[in-house]
Design a protein around this motif. Structure first.
Motif, PDB file in Angstrom:
ATOM      1  N   LEU A 101       0.860  -1.181   0.000  1.00  0.00           N
ATOM      2  CA  LEU A 101       0.000   0.000   0.000  1.00  0.00           C
ATOM      3  C   LEU A 101       0.893   1.227   0.000  1.00  0.00           C
ATOM      4  CD1 LEU A 101      -2.624  -1.045   2.715  1.00  0.00           C
ATOM      5  CD2 LEU A 101      -2.954  -1.054   0.239  1.00  0.00           C
ATOM      6  N   THR A 102       0.579   2.169  -0.869  1.00  0.00           N
ATOM      7  CA  THR A 102       1.369   3.397  -0.944  1.00  0.00           C
ATOM      8  C   THR A 102       0.557   4.549  -0.386  1.00  0.00           C
ATOM      9  OG1 THR A 102       2.556   2.603  -2.904  1.00  0.00           O
ATOM     10  CG2 THR A 102       2.582   4.967  -2.489  1.00  0.00           C
ATOM     11  N   LEU A 103       1.098   5.200   0.632  1.00  0.00           N
ATOM     12  CA  LEU A 103       0.420   6.317   1.271  1.00  0.00           C
ATOM     13  C   LEU A 103       0.830   7.605   0.571  1.00  0.00           C
ATOM     14  CD1 LEU A 103       0.559   3.960   3.380  1.00  0.00           C
ATOM     15  CD2 LEU A 103       0.402   5.715   5.144  1.00  0.00           C
ATOM     16  N   PRO A 104      -0.121   8.413   0.147  1.00  0.00           N
ATOM     17  CA  PRO A 104       0.225   9.638  -0.577  1.00  0.00           C
ATOM     18  C   PRO A 104       0.793  10.694   0.360  1.00  0.00           C
ATOM     19  CG  PRO A 104      -2.136   9.557  -0.189  1.00  0.00           C
ATOM     20  CD  PRO A 104      -1.572   8.249   0.292  1.00  0.00           C
ATOM     21  N   PRO A 105       1.672  11.565  -0.143  1.00  0.00           N
ATOM     22  CA  PRO A 105       2.151  12.675   0.685  1.00  0.00           C
ATOM     23  C   PRO A 105       1.016  13.657   0.956  1.00  0.00           C
ATOM     24  CG  PRO A 105       2.927  12.907  -1.568  1.00  0.00           C
ATOM     25  CD  PRO A 105       2.275  11.559  -1.480  1.00  0.00           C
ATOM     26  N   LEU A 106       1.135  14.402   2.024  1.00  0.00           N
ATOM     27  CA  LEU A 106       0.075  15.315   2.429  1.00  0.00           C
ATOM     28  C   LEU A 106      -0.240  16.338   1.346  1.00  0.00           C
ATOM     29  CD1 LEU A 106      -1.858  16.340   4.598  1.00  0.00           C
ATOM     30  CD2 LEU A 106       0.049  17.623   5.601  1.00  0.00           C
ATOM     31  N   ARG A 107       0.770  16.812   0.628  1.00  0.00           N
ATOM     32  CA  ARG A 107       0.560  17.837  -0.399  1.00  0.00           C
ATOM     33  C   ARG A 107      -0.319  17.335  -1.546  1.00  0.00           C
ATOM     34  NH1 ARG A 107       5.688  16.134  -0.310  1.00  0.00           N
ATOM     35  NH2 ARG A 107       6.458  14.920  -2.082  1.00  0.00           N
ATOM     36  N   GLU A 108      -0.483  15.991  -1.668  1.00  0.00           N
ATOM     37  CA  GLU A 108      -1.298  15.433  -2.751  1.00  0.00           C
ATOM     38  C   GLU A 108      -2.661  14.945  -2.274  1.00  0.00           C
ATOM     39  OE1 GLU A 108       0.961  12.378  -4.653  1.00  0.00           O
ATOM     40  OE2 GLU A 108       2.633  13.713  -5.172  1.00  0.00           O
ATOM     41  N   ARG A 109      -2.960  15.115  -0.996  1.00  0.00           N
ATOM     42  CA  ARG A 109      -4.214  14.581  -0.469  1.00  0.00           C
ATOM     43  C   ARG A 109      -5.356  15.553  -0.695  1.00  0.00           C
ATOM     44  NH1 ARG A 109      -3.623  10.862   4.843  1.00  0.00           N
ATOM     45  NH2 ARG A 109      -5.876  11.060   4.582  1.00  0.00           N
ATOM     46  N   ALA A 110      -6.408  15.053  -1.348  1.00  0.00           N
ATOM     47  CA  ALA A 110      -7.580  15.882  -1.620  1.00  0.00           C
ATOM     48  C   ALA A 110      -8.441  16.085  -0.386  1.00  0.00           C
ATOM     49  CB  ALA A 110      -8.419  15.240  -2.737  1.00  0.00           C
ATOM     50  N   ASP A 111      -8.187  15.322   0.668  1.00  0.00           N
ATOM     51  CA  ASP A 111      -8.966  15.474   1.905  1.00  0.00           C
ATOM     52  C   ASP A 111      -8.205  16.307   2.938  1.00  0.00           C
ATOM     53  OD1 ASP A 111      -6.985  13.618   2.362  1.00  0.00           O
ATOM     54  OD2 ASP A 111      -8.246  12.247   3.521  1.00  0.00           O
ATOM     55  N   PHE A 112      -7.405  17.266   2.462  1.00  0.00           N
ATOM     56  CA  PHE A 112      -6.577  18.078   3.359  1.00  0.00           C
ATOM     57  C   PHE A 112      -7.429  18.813   4.391  1.00  0.00           C
ATOM     58  CE2 PHE A 112      -4.418  22.015   4.529  1.00  0.00           C
ATOM     59  CZ  PHE A 112      -3.165  21.557   4.879  1.00  0.00           C
ATOM     60  N   ASP A 113      -8.525  19.449   3.946  1.00  0.00           N
ATOM     61  CA  ASP A 113      -9.367  20.198   4.880  1.00  0.00           C
ATOM     62  C   ASP A 113      -9.982  19.272   5.930  1.00  0.00           C
ATOM     63  OD1 ASP A 113      -8.881  22.676   3.735  1.00  0.00           O
ATOM     64  OD2 ASP A 113     -10.533  22.494   2.313  1.00  0.00           O
ATOM     65  N   TRP A 114     -10.335  18.045   5.522  1.00  0.00           N
ATOM     66  CA  TRP A 114     -10.884  17.070   6.476  1.00  0.00           C
ATOM     67  C   TRP A 114      -9.853  16.766   7.556  1.00  0.00           C
ATOM     68  CZ3 TRP A 114      -9.510  12.238   8.183  1.00  0.00           C
ATOM     69  CH2 TRP A 114     -10.493  11.472   8.819  1.00  0.00           C
ATOM     70  N   LEU A 115      -8.596  16.609   7.138  1.00  0.00           N
ATOM     71  CA  LEU A 115      -7.537  16.316   8.095  1.00  0.00           C
ATOM     72  C   LEU A 115      -7.335  17.483   9.062  1.00  0.00           C
ATOM     73  CD1 LEU A 115      -4.942  14.709   5.653  1.00  0.00           C
ATOM     74  CD2 LEU A 115      -6.127  13.531   7.499  1.00  0.00           C
ATOM     75  N   VAL A 116      -7.371  18.703   8.538  1.00  0.00           N
ATOM     76  CA  VAL A 116      -7.211  19.871   9.398  1.00  0.00           C
ATOM     77  C   VAL A 116      -8.313  19.917  10.453  1.00  0.00           C
ATOM     78  CG1 VAL A 116      -7.292  22.406   9.456  1.00  0.00           C
ATOM     79  CG2 VAL A 116      -5.944  21.227   7.690  1.00  0.00           C
ATOM     80  N   GLU A 117      -9.560  19.665  10.037  1.00  0.00           N
ATOM     81  CA  GLU A 117     -10.674  19.693  10.989  1.00  0.00           C
ATOM     82  C   GLU A 117     -10.520  18.608  12.052  1.00  0.00           C
ATOM     83  OE1 GLU A 117     -12.863  22.061  11.186  1.00  0.00           O
ATOM     84  OE2 GLU A 117     -11.932  23.033   9.448  1.00  0.00           O
ATOM     85  N   ARG A 118     -10.060  17.412  11.653  1.00  0.00           N
ATOM     86  CA  ARG A 118      -9.862  16.331  12.628  1.00  0.00           C
ATOM     87  C   ARG A 118      -8.803  16.707  13.660  1.00  0.00           C
ATOM     88  NH1 ARG A 118     -13.550  12.440  13.017  1.00  0.00           N
ATOM     89  NH2 ARG A 118     -11.940  11.018  13.808  1.00  0.00           N
ATOM     90  N   LEU A 119      -7.741  17.347  13.187  1.00  0.00           N
ATOM     91  CA  LEU A 119      -6.678  17.736  14.105  1.00  0.00           C
ATOM     92  C   LEU A 119      -7.099  18.908  14.991  1.00  0.00           C
ATOM     93  CD1 LEU A 119      -3.609  17.375  11.711  1.00  0.00           C
ATOM     94  CD2 LEU A 119      -4.254  15.866  13.586  1.00  0.00           C
ATOM     95  N   LEU A 120      -7.880  19.809  14.446  1.00  0.00           N
ATOM     96  CA  LEU A 120      -8.411  20.895  15.269  1.00  0.00           C
ATOM     97  C   LEU A 120      -9.262  20.334  16.402  1.00  0.00           C
ATOM     98  CD1 LEU A 120      -9.471  23.566  12.599  1.00  0.00           C
ATOM     99  CD2 LEU A 120      -7.687  23.823  14.343  1.00  0.00           C
ATOM    100  N   ALA A 121     -10.089  19.326  16.073  1.00  0.00           N
ATOM    101  CA  ALA A 121     -10.936  18.719  17.097  1.00  0.00           C
ATOM    102  C   ALA A 121     -10.076  18.014  18.150  1.00  0.00           C
ATOM    103  CB  ALA A 121     -11.904  17.732  16.454  1.00  0.00           C
ATOM    104  N   ARG A 122      -9.001  17.375  17.729  1.00  0.00           N
ATOM    105  CA  ARG A 122      -8.140  16.653  18.672  1.00  0.00           C
ATOM    106  C   ARG A 122      -7.442  17.604  19.633  1.00  0.00           C
ATOM    107  NH1 ARG A 122      -3.292  13.255  16.144  1.00  0.00           N
ATOM    108  NH2 ARG A 122      -5.054  12.096  15.249  1.00  0.00           N
ATOM    109  N   HIS A 123      -7.027  18.764  19.128  1.00  0.00           N
ATOM    110  CA  HIS A 123      -6.215  19.667  19.947  1.00  0.00           C
ATOM    111  C   HIS A 123      -7.010  20.812  20.556  1.00  0.00           C
ATOM    112  CE1 HIS A 123      -2.596  17.580  18.856  1.00  0.00           C
ATOM    113  NE2 HIS A 123      -2.833  17.755  17.557  1.00  0.00           N
ATOM    114  N   SER A 124      -8.318  20.830  20.356  1.00  0.00           N
ATOM    115  CA  SER A 124      -9.120  21.877  20.982  1.00  0.00           C
ATOM    116  C   SER A 124      -9.135  21.698  22.494  1.00  0.00           C
ATOM    117  CB  SER A 124     -10.554  21.829  20.451  1.00  0.00           C
ATOM    118  OG  SER A 124     -10.601  22.239  19.106  1.00  0.00           O
ATOM    119  N   PRO A 125      -9.024  22.815  23.266  1.00  0.00           N
ATOM    120  CA  PRO A 125      -9.100  22.706  24.725  1.00  0.00           C
ATOM    121  C   PRO A 125     -10.438  22.094  25.143  1.00  0.00           C
ATOM    122  CG  PRO A 125      -8.355  24.886  24.052  1.00  0.00           C
ATOM    123  CD  PRO A 125      -8.825  24.192  22.817  1.00  0.00           C
TER     124      PRO A 125
END
Length: 622
Positions: free
Chosen positions: A496-520
């Protein structure tokens, strides 16, 4: 050898005496004596069928003759000028196609190496065609291997051709009127005739199963697309609908069945023999690199595969599997990632070793853990960073050690990481950095499913599912001699080949997931448009790991509920931070330098304004 000497040798072998002949030769001699009542002292002259009877045999074999002709022409071209004759016989031993030098027609007819010749063992005695029909195996009958003296000048090599149901349908024979004395001289002839028979079977399978999937396979990736070793046809229900002889033998062997009973294979689900379902076939087409198209048989044999889909209108629509929760956490909602997760879901249900490729920080360990969670294995997930373990300690860390095995060893010994992963998943991260000595030990563990601790004498049984990962090109390391080729193929059953972040079309989804993880606790962070723009513009050499760290840092620095550009690391803000500073300066000027007024205007706390001013190097207006 005289006739009398030849007869005595046959009689001695018939009585059980020692003989230097191949076993299949002696067995044929015995059939000639016991079953066919032939006399080795009586010459069996060649029989050429009359035109009418030959026509009947050729009509019955017409379809096979058409399919085989190009293969026969190619083979004859390879041996042209070496006095070889090619015969294609039907299952009765009648030569229905022929390639030979027309200048030798008289000699070839007399020897029976001609169109219409009858080479059935019951009539011609021990001969390559007859013995091949009797045994189902490729073989050479060389000179005095023949039953009577009529044929002893000849050297004949034959290979069987099976139909798609696993039944013998024809024999391909390559013969010489005279040859060197040594039988080994015909080794190349046997290789050529066997390879041609295999290609004829494959062509026949493709012609007979046009409306079904065909799965070709080879033991080596280099020959998969040019000269596969075998193939099977698979129907809509995932059952074996046809097969070449090599495939029949391999499938039977994987299930410990007798290949001479094709009914035990035909019509059975392909999953009985291979770690494969009909849903997996689309992932084995040429859309993927050859090196990644790997599957395993039930007996553990690894195969490189090429699935050929049926024409449009007959294509099997493989339903998407339900992606487990653990894998859905990796990403989703876009075609590339969804395809990756569907493959990971299917692989999670198997015992296949999986190799994860991707740049540093693309989430290889996260995906490995998710595959383990979706696998249902009862054992633990054990991660090993092959680049981080000191080489002097690596062997003991991986395989454990016996009591007192070395200075400083634990008094009671210690279980290694491989054994700790028993009945679970062993994740070998950065496998390309493993020393060659350890590669050898690891290969033995994987092959024998047992581990011998350092200083120990009794191996311990282990059963682990292996997932490996590397950001380096393992194939290049193999070519450079820095990684064992056999271990590479053992670990590389599926990739399985994992794409680099710069090529991921779900970038905004990832940002939202990380925002939720790190929210106080108790509140949710958002991100300002310019800050999001800066995130999108960055090249992310550290991939997901770098993004996670950036958002975690911004979440800790920001005041209020929104991450601004000034909260991001300086390497991300770049020139955008400078423009924001100018905007803040202008806004302060518009408020007469009153920070409280600007804070009320923006709807934020005045301390937020002070903080941003400090970070941008702006002096506070009085």
């Amino acid at each position: 050898m005289s006739t009398a000497e030849h007869v005595r040798e046959i009689e001695t072998a018939w009585r059980g005496g020692t003989s230097g002949r191949d076993a299949y030769v002696v067995q044929s001699w015995r059939r000639c004596l016991d079953e066919y009542r032939l006399d080795p002292a009586v010459n069996c002259e060649a029989v050429i069928l009359p035109e009418g009877r030959l026509k009947e045999h050729r009509q019955q074999a017409e379809e096979l003759i058409v399919i085989a002709r190009s293969g026969l022409e190619r083979l004859y071209g390879h041996v042209s000028g070496q006095n070889y004759v090619l015969l294609l016989t039907n299952r009765q031993g009648i030569a229905v196609e022929y390639f030979g030098d027309p200048r030798q027609t008289h000699e070839l007819r007399k020897a029976g190496l001609y169109l219409g010749a009858d080479w059935a063992e019951a009539r011609a005695g021990t001969c390559a065609v007859g013995a091949c029909i009797a045994t189902g195996e490729a073989l050479t009958i060389h000179q005095t291997d023949h039953f009577d003296m009529t044929h002893t000048p000849l050297s004949c090599t034959a290979a069987p051709i099976y139909d798609t149901t696993g039944e013998l349908s024809a024999v391909l024979d390559i013969s010489l009127l005279s040859s060197p004395r040594e039988k080994i001289s015909q080794t190349l002839a046997r290789h050529l005739v066997t390879a041609t028979a295999r290609r004829i079977e494959l062509a026949n399978l493709m012609a007979q199963t046009r409306r079904q999937w065909v799965l070709r396979f080879a033991l080596s990736p280099e020959f998969l697309d040019v000269d596969p070793e075998g193939a099977v046809a698979i129907d809509n229900a995932g059952r074996i609908a046809g097969m070449t002889h090599a495939a029949a033998r391999m499938l039977a062997q994987s299930a410990e069945l007798d290949w001479r009973r094709p009914e035990l294979v035909l019509g059975k689900p392909v999953s009985h023999f291979l770690n494969l379902t009909v849903d997996d076939l689309p992932s084995l087409t040429r859309a993927r690199p050859t090196q990644e198209r790997v599957l395993s048989a039930r007996n553990g044999q690894l195969l490189f595969a090429h699935a050929i889909e049926p024409p449009p209108g007959t294509r099997i629509r493989a339903p998407s599997p339900a992606i487990p929760v653990a894998l859905r956490e990796f990403g989703g909602g876009v075609p590339g990632i969804d395809t990756l997760l569907e493959k990971a879901t299917r692989l999670a249900r198997t015992a296949l070793p999986v190799c994860l490729h991707g740049e540093t920080g693309t989430g290889k360990e996260f995906l490995a853990r998710a595959i383990h969670a979706a696998s249902g294995l009862e054992g633990p997930f054990v991660a090993v960073n092959c680049a981080a373990i000191p080489e002097a300690l690596a062997e003991a860390e991986l395989f454990g050690h016996a009591p007192g095995a070395f200075t400083g060893a634990a008094p009671k010994g210690r279980k290694g990481l491989v054994e700790t992963a028993n009945r679970g998943t062993l994740f070998l991260d950065e496998i390309g950095d493993m020393p060659l000595l350890l590669q050898t030990r690891l290969l033995r563990v994987l092959a024998e499913q047992e581990v011998l601790p350092l200083g120990g004498t009794q191996p311990r049984q282990v059963r682990v599912r292996v997932i490996s990962a590397s950001h380096r090109d393992l194939a290049t390391l193999v070519a450079e001699g820095r990684f064992r080729e056999d271990l590479y193929y053992r670990l590389h059953a599926a990739a399985l080949t994992l794409p680099p972040l710069r090529e991921r079309a779900d970038f905004d989804w990832l940002v939202e997931r990380l925002l939720a993880r790190h929210s106080p606790s108790g509140r949710y962070l958002s991100i300002a448009p310019k800050a999001r723009e800066a995130l999108r513009a960055h090249r992310w050499p550290g991939n997901l790991r770098e993004l996670d760290n950036a958002i975690a840092t911004a979440a800790a620095l920001c005041e209020g509920g929104e991450i601004g550009l000034v909260d991001l690391p300086e390497r991300l803000a770049g020139g955008l931070a400078g423009s924001e500073a100018e905007q803040l300066r202008a806004a302060l000027t518009g408020c007469g330098g009153n920070v409280s007024a600007l804070a009320r205007q923006l709807g934020v706390d005045r301390t937020t304004i002070h903080r941003r001013m400090r970070r941008m190097g702006l002096m506070r207006h009085s």
